[in-house]
Design a protein around this motif. Structure first.
Motif, short mmCIF file in Angstrom:
data_model
loop_
_atom_site.label_atom_id
_atom_site.label_comp_id
_atom_site.label_asym_id
_atom_site.label_seq_id
_atom_site.Cartn_x
_atom_site.Cartn_y
_atom_site.Cartn_z
N LEU A 83 0.84 -1.20 0.00
CA LEU A 83 0.00 0.00 0.00
C LEU A 83 0.87 1.25 0.00
CD1 LEU A 83 -2.71 1.59 0.47
CD2 LEU A 83 -2.31 1.24 2.92
N LEU A 84 0.56 2.20 -0.89
CA LEU A 84 1.22 3.50 -0.93
C LEU A 84 0.23 4.58 -0.58
CD1 LEU A 84 3.55 5.47 -1.68
CD2 LEU A 84 2.69 5.38 -4.06
N ASP A 85 0.54 5.39 0.43
CA ASP A 85 -0.28 6.55 0.78
C ASP A 85 0.43 7.80 0.29
OD1 ASP A 85 -2.28 8.12 1.85
OD2 ASP A 85 -1.40 8.16 3.86
N VAL A 86 -0.16 8.46 -0.70
CA VAL A 86 0.41 9.68 -1.27
C VAL A 86 -0.13 10.88 -0.49
CG1 VAL A 86 0.68 11.08 -3.35
CG2 VAL A 86 0.54 8.58 -3.53
N GLY A 87 0.77 11.70 0.06
CA GLY A 87 0.37 12.76 0.97
C GLY A 87 0.12 12.17 2.35
N CYS A 88 1.06 11.35 2.81
CA CYS A 88 0.86 10.57 4.03
C CYS A 88 0.92 11.38 5.31
CB CYS A 88 1.88 9.44 4.10
SG CYS A 88 3.60 9.98 4.27
N GLY A 89 1.42 12.63 5.24
CA GLY A 89 1.53 13.44 6.46
C GLY A 89 2.40 12.77 7.50
N ALA A 90 1.95 12.79 8.75
CA ALA A 90 2.73 12.20 9.84
C ALA A 90 2.48 10.70 9.98
CB ALA A 90 2.39 12.90 11.15
N GLY A 91 1.73 10.10 9.07
CA GLY A 91 1.59 8.66 9.03
C GLY A 91 0.44 8.07 9.82
N THR A 92 -0.54 8.88 10.21
CA THR A 92 -1.66 8.37 11.00
C THR A 92 -2.37 7.22 10.30
OG1 THR A 92 -2.00 10.57 11.96
CG2 THR A 92 -3.80 9.00 12.17
N PHE A 93 -2.70 7.39 9.03
CA PHE A 93 -3.39 6.32 8.30
C PHE A 93 -2.49 5.11 8.10
CE2 PHE A 93 -3.95 4.35 4.08
CZ PHE A 93 -5.10 3.64 4.35
N LEU A 94 -1.22 5.32 7.79
CA LEU A 94 -0.32 4.19 7.55
C LEU A 94 -0.21 3.29 8.77
CD1 LEU A 94 2.56 5.89 5.51
CD2 LEU A 94 0.77 4.37 4.66
N LEU A 95 -0.20 3.87 9.94
CA LEU A 95 -0.14 3.07 11.17
C LEU A 95 -1.40 2.21 11.32
CD1 LEU A 95 1.32 5.76 13.60
CD2 LEU A 95 2.52 3.74 12.71
N LEU A 96 -2.55 2.79 10.99
CA LEU A 96 -3.80 2.03 11.06
C LEU A 96 -3.81 0.91 10.02
CD1 LEU A 96 -6.36 4.96 11.41
CD2 LEU A 96 -5.69 3.35 13.20
N ALA A 97 -3.35 1.21 8.81
CA ALA A 97 -3.33 0.20 7.75
C ALA A 97 -2.35 -0.92 8.09
CB ALA A 97 -2.95 0.86 6.42
N ARG A 98 -1.23 -0.58 8.68
CA ARG A 98 -0.26 -1.61 9.07
C ARG A 98 -0.86 -2.56 10.11
NH1 ARG A 98 5.52 0.30 11.31
NH2 ARG A 98 4.26 0.73 13.17
N GLU A 99 -1.65 -2.01 11.01
CA GLU A 99 -2.32 -2.86 12.00
C GLU A 99 -3.28 -3.84 11.34
OE1 GLU A 99 -4.27 -0.28 14.73
OE2 GLU A 99 -2.43 0.49 15.62
N ARG A 100 -3.81 -3.47 10.17
CA ARG A 100 -4.75 -4.33 9.43
C ARG A 100 -4.03 -5.31 8.51
NH1 ARG A 100 -10.16 -2.74 8.75
NH2 ARG A 100 -10.80 -1.39 10.47
N GLY A 101 -2.71 -5.32 8.50
CA GLY A 101 -1.97 -6.29 7.72
C GLY A 101 -1.35 -5.78 6.44
N TRP A 102 -1.50 -4.49 6.13
CA TRP A 102 -0.91 -3.94 4.91
C TRP A 102 0.59 -3.70 5.11
CZ3 TRP A 102 -3.52 -3.22 0.34
CH2 TRP A 102 -4.92 -3.31 0.39
#
Length: 332
Positions: A83-102
Motif C-alpha cells: 500500500l502506498l499513501d500519497v500525501g501521508c503526512g505524519a503517518g496516522t493512516f499508515l499506522l492504522l493500515a499496518r495494524e490491518r496487515g498492509w
C-alpha cells in the motif's frame, strides 16, 4: 478564454466562476468550470511552498484516528497487500493500515511530516517529488490512497496517469476529496480552504468518475460522508471570524483595518504596536488558536438544537451529497 483542462486534458472554452485574491501572497486567481468533464480549476496554478502553508490557517479540524476517510478504505473488503499513501503526512493512516496487515509505504512533499512519521515507527516513508518517486516504483503496489490530495495538485491528470503506473494490474486506487455538491447555503459561506492556492480544483462525483475513466481506471464504489451537526455553524463561524479580523487587528495590533497581512506576518514584521496586556498575550500563536477553537465549540453548542435536525433531514433527503467524497477505482 480557451485552453486545456488540467483534469481531463481536453481543449475547451471553460465557464468563468469567480475571482479570488489570496490573503497570504496577495495574488489573484480566476476560477473556471471545465465544459467537458465538469471539474472546477484555477488559473494561475503554480504550486506554493511549505512556507505558505505555515502562514495560512484554514480552519480545518485536526484528523483523528476515527477519520471517516480512513474507515471507508479499511472497511472496503480489500485483501491486504502493498500500500502506498500519497500525501501521508505524519503517518496516522499508515499506522492504522499496518495494524490491518498492509505492508505500507508513504510519500509526502513536507520533510517535517516525514520526520514525524519515522519517529512514529514508520520506515518506508520519504519526502520527494511524486514524479521521481513514481518513476522508480512501477507496478509495485496493490493499492494506493490519496486522502484529500488531488485538489491540491495543479495538474491532477498528470498525477493520476503516473499513479496508475505504480499500481499492479488489478490494483486499487482510493481517493477522497471535498464533495463539490456539499450543501453550502450561499456562495459567501464557502470555506476558505476551498480556494487557490490551497485547492486548485473542485470535484463532484460525476467529474471525478469522468477523469478517472480517462486516466485508465474503473470506478468500483462511491460514498459520501454524512453531514454532521456542526457543519453549518462551522461555515458561519469562520465567515464571521474573517469579518472580525480587520477591526481586531486595528484594535489590538494598531495597524490599519485595510492591512491584509495575516496576524502572524504583522507580528513578525515588527509593525504592530508594542505588546502589552491582551495584545502581548495574543502574540502567542497557540493562545490565538485555543481562543479560535473555543469560539467554534461555543458556536456549535449554541446552534446544535437547530442544526442537528437540519443535518439529519439533509442526510435522509440527499444521501449522494456530503462533506467528503470517497471513490474506489481499479486499474484493469
Amino acid at each position: 478564454m480557451s485552453g486545456v483542462c488540467p483534469a481531463c486534458r481536453e481543449e475547451m472554452t471553460p465557464s468563468a466562476v469567480e475571482v479570488h485574491r489570496d490573503r497570504i501572497q496577495g495574488k489573484e486567481y480566476r476560477l473556471y468550470l471545465c465544459a467537458v468533464c465538469g471539474t472546477g480549476f484555477s488559473e494561475p496554478k503554480e504550486p506554493v511552498g511549505s512556507d505558505w502553508y505555515g502562514r495560512a490557517h484554514m480552519g480545518e479540524a485536526e484528523v483523528q484516528k476515527a477519520d471517516w476517510r480512513y474507515a471507508a478504505f479499511l472497511d472496503a473488503g480489500l485483501l491486504p497487500g502493498t500500500l502506498l499513501d500519497v500525501g501521508c503526512g505524519a503517518g496516522t493512516f499508515l499506522l492504522l493500515a499496518r495494524e490491518r496487515g498492509w505492508k505500507v509505504s508513504g510519500l509526502d512533499f513536507n520533510a517535517e511530516h516525514i520526520r514525524s512519521a519515522k519517529a512514529a515507527g514508520l520506515e518506508d516513508v520519504v519526502a520527494q517529488d511524486y514524479r521521481d518517486y513514481f518513476k522508480a516504483r512501477a507496478s509495485s503496489y496493490d493499492a494506493a490512497t490519496l486522502f484529500d490530495v488531488l485538489e491540491h495538485v495543479p495538474e491532477p491528470a498528470d498525477m493520476l496517469e503516473r499513479l496508475r503506473g505504480v499500481l499492479k494490474p488489478g490494483g486499487r486506487l482510493a481517493l477522497t476529496l471535498p464533495d463539490g455538491e456539499r450543501p453550502l447555503p450561499w456562495a459567501g459561506l464557502r470555506e476558505e480552504w476551498d480556494y487557490p492556492p490551497y485547492h486548485y480544483t473542485r470535484w463532484t462525483e460525476a467529474s471525478l468518475r469522468s477523469v478517472l475513466a480517462r486516466a485508465g481506471f474503473e470506478v468500483e464504489a462511491a460514498r459520501h460522508s454524512p453531514i454532521h451537526a456542526g457543519f453549518f455553524s462551522g461555515l458561519l463561524y469562520y465567515r464571521l471570524l474573517n469579518l472580525l479580523f480587520p477591526p481586531l487587528k486595528r484594535l489590538l495590533l494598531g495597524v490599519p483595518a485595510s492591512d491584509s497581512r495575516t496576524w502572524t506576518d504583522i507580528l513578525a514584521s515588527g509593525s504592530a504596536a508594542p505588546p502589552g496586556g491582551l495584545r502581548g498575550a495574543l502574540t502567542r500563536g497557540e493562545l490565538r488558536q485555543s481562543l479560535t477553537n473555543a469560539g467554534l465549540r461555543a458556536m456549535n453548542i449554541a446552534a446544535w438544537p437547530l442544526e442537528a435536525p437540519l443535518a439529519l433531514a439533509f442526510n435522509l433527503l440527499a444521501p449522494r451529497r456530503g462533506r467528503t467524497l470517497f471513490l474506489l477505482a481499479r486499474r484493469p
